[in-house]
Design a protein around this motif. Structure first.
Motif, mmCIF file in Angstrom:
data_model
loop_
_atom_site.group_PDB
_atom_site.id
_atom_site.type_symbol
_atom_site.label_atom_id
_atom_site.label_comp_id
_atom_site.label_asym_id
_atom_site.label_seq_id
_atom_site.Cartn_x
_atom_site.Cartn_y
_atom_site.Cartn_z
ATOM 1 N N ARG A 67 -44.702 38.278 -14.666
ATOM 2 C CA ARG A 67 -46.163 38.649 -14.125
ATOM 3 C C ARG A 67 -47.273 37.703 -14.861
ATOM 4 N NH1 ARG A 67 -47.643 42.159 -10.447
ATOM 5 N NH2 ARG A 67 -49.267 43.023 -11.431
ATOM 6 N N TYR A 68 -48.244 37.584 -13.981
ATOM 7 C CA TYR A 68 -49.230 36.510 -14.267
ATOM 8 C C TYR A 68 -50.666 37.183 -14.107
ATOM 9 C CZ TYR A 68 -45.574 32.959 -13.765
ATOM 10 O OH TYR A 68 -44.370 32.313 -14.221
ATOM 11 N N ARG A 69 -51.584 36.966 -15.005
ATOM 12 C CA ARG A 69 -52.956 37.432 -14.979
ATOM 13 C C ARG A 69 -53.838 36.270 -14.592
ATOM 14 N NH1 ARG A 69 -54.197 41.046 -19.952
ATOM 15 N NH2 ARG A 69 -52.741 42.390 -18.454
ATOM 16 N N ILE A 70 -54.617 36.304 -13.649
ATOM 17 C CA ILE A 70 -55.587 35.414 -12.870
ATOM 18 C C ILE A 70 -56.863 35.765 -13.338
ATOM 19 C CG2 ILE A 70 -56.447 33.874 -11.297
ATOM 20 C CD1 ILE A 70 -53.558 34.232 -9.976
ATOM 21 N N HIS A 71 -57.472 35.040 -14.210
ATOM 22 C CA HIS A 71 -59.095 35.377 -14.562
ATOM 23 C C HIS A 71 -59.830 34.722 -13.896
ATOM 24 C CE1 HIS A 71 -58.409 38.024 -18.433
ATOM 25 N NE2 HIS A 71 -57.154 37.176 -18.333
ATOM 26 N N GLN A 72 -61.100 35.082 -13.479
ATOM 27 C CA GLN A 72 -62.122 34.480 -12.975
ATOM 28 C C GLN A 72 -62.378 33.019 -13.594
ATOM 29 O OE1 GLN A 72 -65.283 36.945 -11.480
ATOM 30 N NE2 GLN A 72 -66.829 34.994 -11.505
ATOM 31 N N GLY A 73 -62.313 32.063 -12.930
ATOM 32 C CA GLY A 73 -62.563 30.612 -13.429
ATOM 33 C C GLY A 73 -61.660 29.791 -12.613
ATOM 34 N N THR A 74 -61.567 28.420 -12.987
ATOM 35 C CA THR A 74 -60.917 27.550 -12.363
ATOM 36 C C THR A 74 -59.825 26.597 -13.095
ATOM 37 O OG1 THR A 74 -62.822 25.741 -12.879
ATOM 38 C CG2 THR A 74 -62.999 26.905 -10.613
ATOM 39 N N MET A 75 -59.908 26.755 -14.367
ATOM 40 C CA MET A 75 -59.261 26.036 -15.271
ATOM 41 C C MET A 75 -58.738 26.904 -16.419
ATOM 42 S SD MET A 75 -60.390 21.853 -15.460
ATOM 43 C CE MET A 75 -60.907 22.228 -16.977
ATOM 44 N N GLY A 76 -57.539 26.882 -16.811
ATOM 45 C CA GLY A 76 -57.124 27.797 -17.961
ATOM 46 C C GLY A 76 -57.376 29.169 -17.872
ATOM 47 N N ASN A 77 -57.179 29.601 -16.506
ATOM 48 C CA ASN A 77 -57.571 30.954 -16.337
ATOM 49 C C ASN A 77 -56.351 31.904 -15.993
ATOM 50 O OD1 ASN A 77 -57.508 29.492 -13.854
ATOM 51 N ND2 ASN A 77 -58.529 31.123 -12.701
ATOM 52 N N VAL A 78 -55.035 31.405 -16.072
ATOM 53 C CA VAL A 78 -53.771 31.778 -15.646
ATOM 54 C C VAL A 78 -53.093 32.036 -16.955
ATOM 55 C CG1 VAL A 78 -51.645 31.827 -14.321
ATOM 56 C CG2 VAL A 78 -54.096 30.976 -13.444
ATOM 57 N N LEU A 79 -52.680 33.329 -17.190
ATOM 58 C CA LEU A 79 -52.016 33.802 -18.279
ATOM 59 C C LEU A 79 -50.594 34.428 -17.760
ATOM 60 C CD1 LEU A 79 -54.722 35.293 -20.524
ATOM 61 C CD2 LEU A 79 -53.883 33.102 -20.847
ATOM 62 N N GLU A 80 -49.498 34.196 -18.567
ATOM 63 C CA GLU A 80 -48.469 34.661 -18.353
ATOM 64 C C GLU A 80 -48.203 35.852 -19.209
ATOM 65 O OE1 GLU A 80 -43.484 33.833 -18.866
ATOM 66 O OE2 GLU A 80 -44.777 32.027 -18.376
ATOM 67 N N LEU A 81 -47.850 37.131 -18.923
ATOM 68 C CA LEU A 81 -47.548 38.037 -19.446
ATOM 69 C C LEU A 81 -46.241 38.402 -20.072
ATOM 70 C CD1 LEU A 81 -49.860 40.464 -17.265
ATOM 71 C CD2 LEU A 81 -50.664 38.895 -19.311
ATOM 72 N N ASP A 82 -46.206 39.403 -21.280
ATOM 73 C CA ASP A 82 -44.890 39.407 -21.774
ATOM 74 C C ASP A 82 -44.375 40.638 -21.291
ATOM 75 O OD1 ASP A 82 -46.353 41.380 -23.194
ATOM 76 O OD2 ASP A 82 -46.054 40.052 -24.994
ATOM 77 N N GLU A 83 -43.461 41.606 -21.764
ATOM 78 C CA GLU A 83 -43.023 42.597 -21.296
ATOM 79 C C GLU A 83 -43.917 43.784 -21.777
ATOM 80 O OE1 GLU A 83 -41.317 41.151 -24.496
ATOM 81 O OE2 GLU A 83 -40.619 39.680 -22.934
ATOM 82 N N ARG A 84 -44.682 43.572 -22.650
ATOM 83 C CA ARG A 84 -45.782 44.503 -22.882
ATOM 84 C C ARG A 84 -47.111 44.349 -22.171
ATOM 85 N NH1 ARG A 84 -45.906 43.537 -29.097
ATOM 86 N NH2 ARG A 84 -46.328 41.742 -27.929
ATOM 87 N N MET A 85 -46.879 43.518 -21.202
ATOM 88 C CA MET A 85 -48.332 43.016 -20.529
ATOM 89 C C MET A 85 -49.349 42.508 -21.235
ATOM 90 S SD MET A 85 -46.986 43.647 -17.415
ATOM 91 C CE MET A 85 -48.195 43.717 -16.438
ATOM 92 N N GLU A 86 -49.093 41.775 -22.209
ATOM 93 C CA GLU A 86 -49.823 40.993 -23.211
ATOM 94 C C GLU A 86 -49.753 39.650 -22.880
ATOM 95 O OE1 GLU A 86 -52.325 42.418 -25.314
ATOM 96 O OE2 GLU A 86 -51.316 44.304 -24.956
ATOM 97 N N PRO A 87 -50.773 38.877 -22.995
ATOM 98 C CA PRO A 87 -50.672 37.450 -22.673
ATOM 99 C C PRO A 87 -49.723 36.869 -23.780
ATOM 100 C CG PRO A 87 -52.904 38.186 -22.822
ATOM 101 C CD PRO A 87 -52.070 39.484 -23.159
ATOM 102 N N LYS A 88 -48.795 35.815 -23.105
ATOM 103 C CA LYS A 88 -47.811 35.343 -23.833
ATOM 104 C C LYS A 88 -48.097 33.681 -23.860
ATOM 105 C CE LYS A 88 -43.118 34.164 -22.982
ATOM 106 N NZ LYS A 88 -41.751 34.603 -21.945
ATOM 107 N N ILE A 89 -48.579 33.275 -22.686
ATOM 108 C CA ILE A 89 -48.812 31.802 -22.675
ATOM 109 C C ILE A 89 -49.779 31.479 -21.496
ATOM 110 C CG2 ILE A 89 -46.837 31.153 -21.320
ATOM 111 C CD1 ILE A 89 -46.693 28.499 -22.922
ATOM 112 N N GLY A 90 -50.610 30.456 -21.587
ATOM 113 C CA GLY A 90 -51.499 30.078 -20.449
ATOM 114 C C GLY A 90 -50.825 28.834 -19.867
ATOM 115 N N TRP A 91 -51.403 28.897 -18.383
ATOM 116 C CA TRP A 91 -50.897 27.829 -17.450
ATOM 117 C C TRP A 91 -52.074 27.351 -16.936
ATOM 118 C CZ3 TRP A 91 -46.218 26.118 -17.940
ATOM 119 C CH2 TRP A 91 -45.179 26.887 -18.437
ATOM 120 N N CYS A 92 -52.225 26.107 -16.824
ATOM 121 C CA CYS A 92 -53.464 25.226 -16.132
ATOM 122 C C CYS A 92 -52.832 24.634 -14.917
ATOM 123 C CB CYS A 92 -54.126 24.413 -17.307
ATOM 124 S SG CYS A 92 -55.680 23.876 -16.647
#
Length: 141
Positions: A67-92
């Motif tokens: 699961r990935y969370r896409i925040h409003q923005g253009t750079m550094g706005n995609v976060l990979e989520l862990d099993e608890r749906m907490e941000p694990k790592i970001g992807w640019c």
């Protein structure tokens, strides 16, 4: 000629009204507004509700099911989520040319949902946490 008469007060009011009308038109029909409308059309009803409520939406990767969370923005706005749906790592990752924010977010959504492996091959990982401020800097403020 009748729009801009000799009366200075009336002329100023007309100019302000015309400027406000132009600004309003651009806000509703400019590139950012069109990109946001297009993004909303491509979001599922759940994603749209999440985006309206929280300012982000979640997608599932096509290959791993992550699961990935896409925040409003253009750079550094995609976060990979862990099993608890907490941000694990970001992807640019972003398109190679400047686009409106909604268009970038839509491209990120489509890329993760259709070719996650290719995206992760070119994306740059980043820590989901902000760097800590050194103690000496904290004391200075």
């Amino acid at each position: 000629m009748f729009l801009f008469g000799r009366n200075g007060v009336a002329q100023g009011a007309r100019l302000r009204a015309l400027r406000a009308l132009y600004r309003n038109f651009n806000e509703q029909n400019g590139p950012e507004a069109r990109a946001r409308r297009l993004l909303r059309e491509w979001l599922s009803s759940e994603q749209r509700a999440q985006f309206d409520a929280d300012g982000f939406f979640e997608v599932t990767g096509s290959h791993t099911g992550r699961r990935y969370r896409i925040h409003q923005g253009t750079m550094g706005n995609v976060l990979e989520l862990d099993e608890r749906m907490e941000p694990k790592i970001g992807w640019c990752f972003l398109p190679d040319r400047a686009l409106a924010i909604g268009d970038v977010m839509l491209a990120q959504k489509i890329a993760l949902e259709t070719d996650e492996a290719a995206v992760l091959a070119i994306a740059k990982p980043f820590s989901r946490r902000l760097p800590s401020v050194p103690q000496a800097v904290r004391r200075a403020h």
